[in-house]
Design a protein around this motif. Structure first.
Motif, mmCIF file in Angstrom:
data_model
loop_
_atom_site.group_PDB
_atom_site.id
_atom_site.type_symbol
_atom_site.label_atom_id
_atom_site.label_comp_id
_atom_site.label_asym_id
_atom_site.label_seq_id
_atom_site.Cartn_x
_atom_site.Cartn_y
_atom_site.Cartn_z
ATOM 1 N N ARG A 160 0.828 -1.202 0.000
ATOM 2 C CA ARG A 160 0.000 0.000 0.000
ATOM 3 C C ARG A 160 0.867 1.257 0.000
ATOM 4 O O ARG A 160 1.948 1.294 0.598
ATOM 5 N N ASP A 164 -1.880 6.085 1.731
ATOM 6 C CA ASP A 164 -2.990 5.192 2.048
ATOM 7 C C ASP A 164 -2.841 4.631 3.459
ATOM 8 O O ASP A 164 -3.806 4.584 4.231
ATOM 9 N N LYS A 168 -5.426 5.337 6.645
ATOM 10 C CA LYS A 168 -6.095 4.256 7.367
ATOM 11 C C LYS A 168 -5.671 4.231 8.831
ATOM 12 O O LYS A 168 -6.473 3.929 9.716
#
Length: 221
Positions: A160, A164, A168
């Motif tokens: 990822r 990102d 998160k």
């Protein structure tokens, strides 16, 4: 707080670290992620309920030393990119999420905490690699039978994107902003997860033709 000192193309970087976070199960590709799940399952490690996940670890585990001490013979390294947030901006390093595999089978959190986390002495400013981030490559090697052999190899695009992961993490209440140092996840290994005293990791930028690297020896005590 822990202050770490780095070199960079733009001069010395002094990073005041307040939070060490280890991102896990960060694969973008479901098939590649399953490969990593399977190799850990072979060691008795159950996957988390959701991915990615984030583990906290003590700042004292961070080290730039060429020699580290580990307990027993069941630990091994993991080559990863490392994100460092400072008051002067974001930087990228490389390191090893050294982990005790025997302990990991019953507690991932304990396995992370009990091993040192070696990281490189050099960093790159985020702005220099952000435009071509997915072109970066990461690989690790171990010494077996007196020879260096490939342990992991692939592109960071398999994991990822840092933005990102940060987004998160923020949603889960993980600390963010200046002071954060985050390990970005790892790749499946070649030949199965196994211990080795000598480990080295390299983050290569083929666009700008340069590399970050760090090697260390894990001494059993």
């Amino acid at each position: 707080m822990r202050t770490l000192h780095f070199t960079s193309p733009t001069g010395p970087v002094h990073a005041e670290i307040t939070d060490l976070v280890i991102a896990g199960w960060t694969g973008r590709d479901a098939h590649k992620l399953q490969e990593h799940i399977d190799e850990l399952a072979a060691l008795g490690v159950a996957p988390p309920a959701t991915v990615p996940c984030y583990y906290r670890a003590g700042l004292e585990t961070l080290t730039q030393a060429p020699l580290v001490d580990v307990l027993g013979h069941d630990s091994s390294g993991e080559g990863e990119w490392v994100l460092i947030e400072t008051a002067g901006g974001r930087f990228i390093s490389c390191g090893s999420d050294h982990t005790d595999r025997k302990v990991e089978a019953y507690s991932i959190m304990v396995s992370k905490q009990m091993c040192p986390k070696p990281i490189s002495h050099a960093v790159w400013p985020w702005e220099e690699v952000a435009p071509h981030w997915d072109s970066l490559e990461i690989h690790s090697e171990i010494r077996e039978g007196g020879q260096w052999v490939t342990y992991q190899r692939g592109g960071v695009a398999a994991m990822r994107h840092p933005d990102d992961l940060i987004e998160k993490a923020r949603a889960l209440g993980v600390p963010k902003g200046p002071g954060l140092l985050m390990f970005g996840g790892t790749l499946a290994v070649q030949g199965g997860i196994r211990p080795a005293a000598d480990f080295r990791v390299t983050l290569h930028d083929p666009v700008l033709g340069r590399s970050l690297s760090h090697g260390y020896t894990a001494r059993t005590v």
